[in-house]
Design an enzyme around this catalytic site. Structure first.
Site, PDB file in Angstrom:
ATOM      1  N   GLY A 241       2.360   1.905  10.730  1.00  0.00           N
ATOM      2  CA  GLY A 241       3.323   2.995  10.607  1.00  0.00           C
ATOM      3  C   GLY A 241       4.006   3.369  11.912  1.00  0.00           C
ATOM      4  O   GLY A 241       4.659   4.404  12.000  1.00  0.00           O
TER       5      GLY A 241
ATOM      6  N   SER B  92       3.389  -2.448  10.273  1.00  0.00           N
ATOM      7  CA  SER B  92       4.840  -2.444  10.538  1.00  0.00           C
ATOM      8  C   SER B  92       5.532  -3.748  10.157  1.00  0.00           C
ATOM      9  O   SER B  92       6.464  -4.189  10.838  1.00  0.00           O
ATOM     10  CB  SER B  92       5.119  -2.079  12.007  1.00  0.00           C
ATOM     11  OG  SER B  92       4.648  -0.770  12.277  1.00  0.00           O
TER      12      SER B  92
ATOM     13  N   GLU C 112      -5.358  -5.360  10.384  1.00  0.00           N
ATOM     14  CA  GLU C 112      -4.378  -4.302  10.619  1.00  0.00           C
ATOM     15  C   GLU C 112      -4.694  -3.585  11.929  1.00  0.00           C
ATOM     16  O   GLU C 112      -5.543  -2.681  11.951  1.00  0.00           O
ATOM     17  CB  GLU C 112      -4.420  -3.289   9.476  1.00  0.00           C
ATOM     18  CG  GLU C 112      -4.076  -3.870   8.123  1.00  0.00           C
ATOM     19  CD  GLU C 112      -3.449  -2.830   7.225  1.00  0.00           C
ATOM     20  OE1 GLU C 112      -2.328  -3.062   6.779  1.00  0.00           O
ATOM     21  OE2 GLU C 112      -4.070  -1.770   7.001  1.00  0.00           O
TER      22      GLU C 112
ATOM     23  N   HIS D 183      -9.465   0.844   4.786  1.00  0.00           N
ATOM     24  CA  HIS D 183      -8.192   1.035   5.487  1.00  0.00           C
ATOM     25  C   HIS D 183      -8.433   1.982   6.667  1.00  0.00           C
ATOM     26  O   HIS D 183      -9.239   2.899   6.577  1.00  0.00           O
ATOM     27  CB  HIS D 183      -7.150   1.624   4.531  1.00  0.00           C
ATOM     28  CG  HIS D 183      -5.766   1.632   5.107  1.00  0.00           C
ATOM     29  ND1 HIS D 183      -5.349   2.579   6.014  1.00  0.00           N
ATOM     30  CD2 HIS D 183      -4.718   0.796   4.915  1.00  0.00           C
ATOM     31  CE1 HIS D 183      -4.094   2.318   6.352  1.00  0.00           C
ATOM     32  NE2 HIS D 183      -3.690   1.244   5.708  1.00  0.00           N
TER      33      HIS D 183
ATOM     34  N   GLU E 140      -6.867   4.401   7.724  1.00  0.00           N
ATOM     35  CA  GLU E 140      -6.668   5.827   7.430  1.00  0.00           C
ATOM     36  C   GLU E 140      -7.887   6.406   6.712  1.00  0.00           C
ATOM     37  O   GLU E 140      -8.201   7.587   6.860  1.00  0.00           O
ATOM     38  CB  GLU E 140      -5.375   6.014   6.620  1.00  0.00           C
ATOM     39  CG  GLU E 140      -4.155   5.808   7.514  1.00  0.00           C
ATOM     40  CD  GLU E 140      -2.899   5.324   6.825  1.00  0.00           C
ATOM     41  OE1 GLU E 140      -2.821   5.383   5.582  1.00  0.00           O
ATOM     42  OE2 GLU E 140      -1.984   4.854   7.541  1.00  0.00           O
TER      43      GLU E 140
ATOM     44  N   ASN F 181       0.869  -1.181   0.000  1.00  0.00           N
ATOM     45  CA  ASN F 181       0.000   0.000   0.000  1.00  0.00           C
ATOM     46  C   ASN F 181       0.903   1.226   0.000  1.00  0.00           C
ATOM     47  O   ASN F 181       1.526   1.532   1.021  1.00  0.00           O
ATOM     48  CB  ASN F 181      -0.891  -0.024   1.256  1.00  0.00           C
ATOM     49  CG  ASN F 181      -1.711   1.244   1.398  1.00  0.00           C
ATOM     50  OD1 ASN F 181      -1.824   2.039   0.461  1.00  0.00           O
ATOM     51  ND2 ASN F 181      -2.289   1.436   2.580  1.00  0.00           N
TER      52      ASN F 181
ATOM     53  N   LYS G 232       0.043   4.247  -0.273  1.00  0.00           N
ATOM     54  CA  LYS G 232      -0.622   5.425   0.321  1.00  0.00           C
ATOM     55  C   LYS G 232      -0.387   6.658  -0.571  1.00  0.00           C
ATOM     56  O   LYS G 232      -0.363   6.527  -1.784  1.00  0.00           O
ATOM     57  CB  LYS G 232      -0.129   5.653   1.756  1.00  0.00           C
ATOM     58  CG  LYS G 232      -0.172   4.397   2.608  1.00  0.00           C
ATOM     59  CD  LYS G 232       0.065   4.683   4.057  1.00  0.00           C
ATOM     60  CE  LYS G 232       0.198   3.374   4.814  1.00  0.00           C
ATOM     61  NZ  LYS G 232       0.128   3.534   6.250  1.00  0.00           N
TER      62      LYS G 232
HETATM   63  C1  PEP Z   1      -0.688  -0.048   5.859  1.00  0.00           C
HETATM   64  O1  PEP Z   1      -0.625   1.048   5.353  1.00  0.00           O
HETATM   65  O2  PEP Z   1      -1.655  -0.763   5.618  1.00  0.00           O
HETATM   66  C2  PEP Z   1       0.399  -0.471   6.729  1.00  0.00           C
HETATM   67  C3  PEP Z   1       0.315  -1.642   7.303  1.00  0.00           C
HETATM   68  O3  PEP Z   1       1.459   0.389   6.901  1.00  0.00           O
HETATM   69  P1  PEP Z   1       2.907   0.052   7.562  1.00  0.00           P
HETATM   70  O4  PEP Z   1       3.357  -1.262   6.976  1.00  0.00           O
HETATM   71  O5  PEP Z   1       3.758   1.189   7.164  1.00  0.00           O
HETATM   72  O6  PEP Z   1       2.685  -0.066   9.026  1.00  0.00           O
END
Ligand code: PEP
Length: 256
Positions: A169, A209, A163, A93, A95, A9, A11
């Site tokens: 992040g 992460s 998630e 997601h 976000e 992803n 983003k």
């Molecule tokens: C994500 O954006 O879905 C995500 C898991 O980000 P990160 O791997 O940076 O934590």
């Protein structure tokens, strides 16, 4: 046997210059029967250009509108994603849920629209830190699954990404026991709602992460069929070792 899936992803990161990373990823992809499916979801401005050069890497959107067309400034329909070369779309997601106030019913409506266009949907669920601390994780995940996934799905067109919001992040990662508990719970809920055939064929991704250094440990957890990767999917040097760790996990399972 579910085929492993490594999904990136991007983003709101990436311009045309970053397509060179995709070229580097292509060159380093694992080969053979255990090779995972690889998907990148770039910003919408890159979907068409990436889709034209990324094979065998699939390309997806990061969101779509629930309507087919109309007065929705700044939004994209599922048909537009498909037309640009996308085969998948991430929906719900955290976000989007936080920044745009998306609710489970919005995610469900978007998923219906995307499935109607033939896209594969990657539906995200996950608890906040406060919800985990109040021992409410499975209740939250159960509610999000029930509310966000439409009734008419097939196992090959639905992917669920767990998630934890607090892990995205942040560099924080749940223990493998915590991941295993939630993935087992999601599998059970899917089987109960859709039957064993569909429920067992849906791929479950862990996201939050994931890095080259922790990928192998996470991929060894039961019912983890791959990862949704944010920051570490932007560069080939980070994403390729994660993809390789997933291929290795697949090879181990096939050897069992
Ligand atoms: C994500 O954006 O879905 C995500 C898991 O980000 P990160 O791997 O940076 O934590």
């Amino acid at each position: 046997m579910r085929r492993k899936l490594a999904a990136g992803n991007w983003k709101m990161n990436g311009t045309g210059a970053d397509l060179a990373e995709v070229t580097a990823m292509q060159a380093g992809l694992p080969k053979g029967a255990e090779a995972p499916e690889v998907l990148i979801c770039p910003p919408a401005t890159l979907i068409q250009r990436m889709a034209a050069m990324a094979a065998p890497i699939a390309v997806g959107g990061q969101d779509c509108h629930s309507a087919e067309s109309g007065a929705h400034t700044g939004d994209l329909s599922a048909a537009m994603l498909l037309d640009a070369g996308a085969s998948h779309v991430i929906l719900g997601h955290s976000e989007r849920r936080t920044d745009h106030g998306e609710q489970d019913e919005d995610v469900r409506a978007k998923a219906r629209a995307a499935l109607a266009q033939g896209l594969t949907v990657v539906i995200c669920v996950g608890e906040t830190q406060a919800q985990r601390e109040s021992a409410n994780t499975l209740g939250i995940i159960g509610g999000q699954l029930a509310g966000s996934i439409p009734d008419l799905v097939t196992g090959d067109r639905l992917v669920v990404a767990y998630e934890p919001v607090w892990a995205i992040g942040t560099g924080l990662v749940p223990t493998t026991d915590q991941i295993g508990e939630v993935h087992g719970f999601i599998r059970q809920r899917l089987e109960r709602r859709f039957g064993a055939g569909v429920g067992r064929s849906v791929r479950l991704l862990y996201g939050g992460s994931v890095k080259p250094g922790n990928a192998a440990e996470i991929f060894a957890v039961a019912d983890v069929d791959g990862a949704l990767v944010g920051g570490a999917s932007l560069k080939a040097k980070d994403f390729l070792p994660i993809i390789q760790a997933l291929a290795d996990a697949g090879a181990r399972e096939q050897g069992q």
